[in-house]
Design an enzyme around this catalytic site. Structure first.
Site, PDB file in Angstrom:
ATOM      1  N   TYR A 132       9.936  -0.289   1.052  1.00 14.55           N
ATOM      2  CA  TYR A 132      10.296   1.074   0.652  1.00 14.55           C
ATOM      3  C   TYR A 132       9.472   1.531  -0.551  1.00 14.55           C
ATOM      4  O   TYR A 132       8.586   2.367  -0.445  1.00 14.55           O
ATOM      5  CB  TYR A 132      11.791   1.137   0.314  1.00 14.55           C
ATOM      6  CG  TYR A 132      12.700   1.500   1.469  1.00 14.55           C
ATOM      7  CD1 TYR A 132      12.407   1.145   2.782  1.00 14.55           C
ATOM      8  CD2 TYR A 132      13.890   2.185   1.243  1.00 14.55           C
ATOM      9  CE1 TYR A 132      13.246   1.472   3.828  1.00 14.55           C
ATOM     10  CE2 TYR A 132      14.745   2.513   2.290  1.00 14.55           C
ATOM     11  CZ  TYR A 132      14.421   2.158   3.575  1.00 14.55           C
ATOM     12  OH  TYR A 132      15.265   2.479   4.607  1.00 14.55           O
ATOM     13  N   GLU A 248      22.255  -1.021   2.075  1.00 13.85           N
ATOM     14  CA  GLU A 248      21.693  -1.812   0.973  1.00 13.85           C
ATOM     15  C   GLU A 248      22.565  -1.709  -0.275  1.00 13.85           C
ATOM     16  O   GLU A 248      22.861  -2.720  -0.924  1.00 13.85           O
ATOM     17  CB  GLU A 248      20.272  -1.341   0.653  1.00 13.85           C
ATOM     18  CG  GLU A 248      19.643  -2.115  -0.495  1.00 13.85           C
ATOM     19  CD  GLU A 248      18.331  -1.521  -0.966  1.00 13.85           C
ATOM     20  OE1 GLU A 248      17.522  -2.274  -1.537  1.00 13.85           O
ATOM     21  OE2 GLU A 248      18.113  -0.303  -0.779  1.00 13.85           O
TER      22      GLU A 248
END
Length: 402
Positions: A132, A248
């Site tokens: 990411y 997450e």
């Protein structure tokens, strides 16, 4: 005997008789096993324990059976967790495959994608990393620049990702890459999966102040991915990325906030035990000798318990089909700050014995305490800073005006 009672009886038979018969010595609750092509074994029986549990779908107990899961309902899944805790056994498999990309594939993946990737996750055959953040796209994640150029059935990937946790140990990566530079920056992002064992991928560990190197930076030079591993279509990656962030942040809150998650139910409060060892106890009743320390330990234990119960309610809702939303930012903030307070309290209880780095005069647990405390300073940064989470809560939970 009801169906639930029958399930518990069969589970106990398996855990108490079959597992020891096939494994011999069972792994302890602290033995987290991540799997992968090059698995690290926290205990000699960790890999085989994972395989035996996976054969029954018990590494992913609530996932559908057709993808390798156990297909258990909420009640039976809670029985499994309770029995593992009672026996002092670990969760058989942990990692980003189980907590992040697996749930995301269940939500957004095609049936073909689920059948290809989920069974290998359930069996612990593939370890995953997350791609990411970038050097110029951290909190402003949509500013990412790593590119994915599609040509036929292949994708050429170029650029850099940073803070790719355990990428040096991972086999595959899930991540977001730019496929279009026109329009809004969120619109040109595609979510895809790629094998890291290929030319064009370079992984460099990043050493932290604690001395450990769980984070990495990953460089792509014409690395290759397959178009069939694009999740939810070209240009729709931002939607998938946000959903995965919910998983997450819930995971981070759970791991850092529920400090006693892996302890057997019979184990006492480790903070109380630590205080007794380093502060001492009164002869009458075995209470911690210092009343101020006793108050701090009691207050923290209450906060930890309340948070654990809140996380359990969220887990129950997830098993009933509720997808993590912006409320996961609350879990992330509170869980990481709770862990920082835990480490600070443990450091205070040990006193000078909690700030050693090396040399004589410190045992292994005391040296680990120093490193754990230093490591915890990054908890409120990783996975989205606390400041970003507060903005999400203000905007999407409390609906405050801009």
């Amino acid at each position: 005997m009801t169906d639930v009672e029958s399930f518990r009886a069969e589970l106990v038979e398996f855990l108490e008789r079959e597992l020891p018969r096939q494994l011999g010595e069972l792994p302890p609750a602290s033995a987290d096993y991540w799997g992968g092509r090059r698995p690290e074994l926290p205990h000699p029986s960790s890999k085989r324990y994972c395989e035996l549990m996976a054969e029954r779908g018990l590494t992913a107990p609530t996932w559908p059976r057709e993808y390798g899961g156990g297909g258990l309902d909420k009640e039976r899944a809670k029985i499994l967790v309770a029995e593992l805790r009672r026996l002092g056994l670990p969760i058989p498999l942990v990692g980003f495959g189980m907590s992040m990309i697996g749930p995301t594939l269940l939500q957004f993946g095609t049936d073909e994608q689920k059948r290809e990737h989920l069974p290998s996750i359930v069996r612990g055959e593939i370890r995953w990393a997350q791609g990411y953040s970038e050097p110029n796209a951290g909190s402003d994640l949509a500013s990412l620049a790593a590119s994915a150029r599609i040509s036929g059935d292949e994708i050429a990937i170029n650029g850099q990702k940073v803070w790719t946790s355990y990428a040096d140990k991972a086999d595959w990566m899930f991540g977001i890459f730019r496929t279009d530079t026109g329009g809004k920056k969120q619109e040109g992002i595609t979510f895809l999966l790629l094998d890291l064992a290929q030319p064009g991928v370079e992984v460099r560990p990043i050493k932290l102040i604690s001395g450990a190197s769980p984070f990495c930076e990953t460089f792509f030079t014409d690395a290759r991915a397959r178009t069939r591993d694009i999740i939810h279509g070209v240009g729709n990656g931002w939607t998938v990325a946000k959903a995965l962030l919910g998983h997450e942040r819930t995971m981070i809150g759970d791991v850092f906030g529920a400090g006693g998650r892996g302890r057997p139910a019979t184990t006492g409060n480790p903070l109380v035990e630590l205080a007794r060892d380093y502060i001492g106890e009164r002869q009458q009743g075995g209470r911690i000798a210092d009343p101020v320390v006793r108050d701090r330990v009691t207050q923290f234990t209450m906060e930890e318990r309340c948070f654990a119960l809140t996380m359990q309610r969220s887990a129950d809702a997830a098993k009933a089909g509720h997808k993590p939303g912006p409320e996961s930012s609350i879990f992330k903030i509170y869980g990481t700050e709770l862990n920082q307070r835990r480490q600070e309290l443990m450091l205070a209880l040990r006193g000078p014995q909690g700030v050693g780095w090396e040399g004589e005069g410190f045992d292994a647990r005391e040296l680990a305490q120093t490193r754990d405390w230093l490591r915890s300073r990054g908890n409120t940064i990783e996975g989205g800073t606390s400041e970003i989470q507060l903005n999400i809560i203000a905007k999407h939970v409390l609906a405050l005006p801009d």
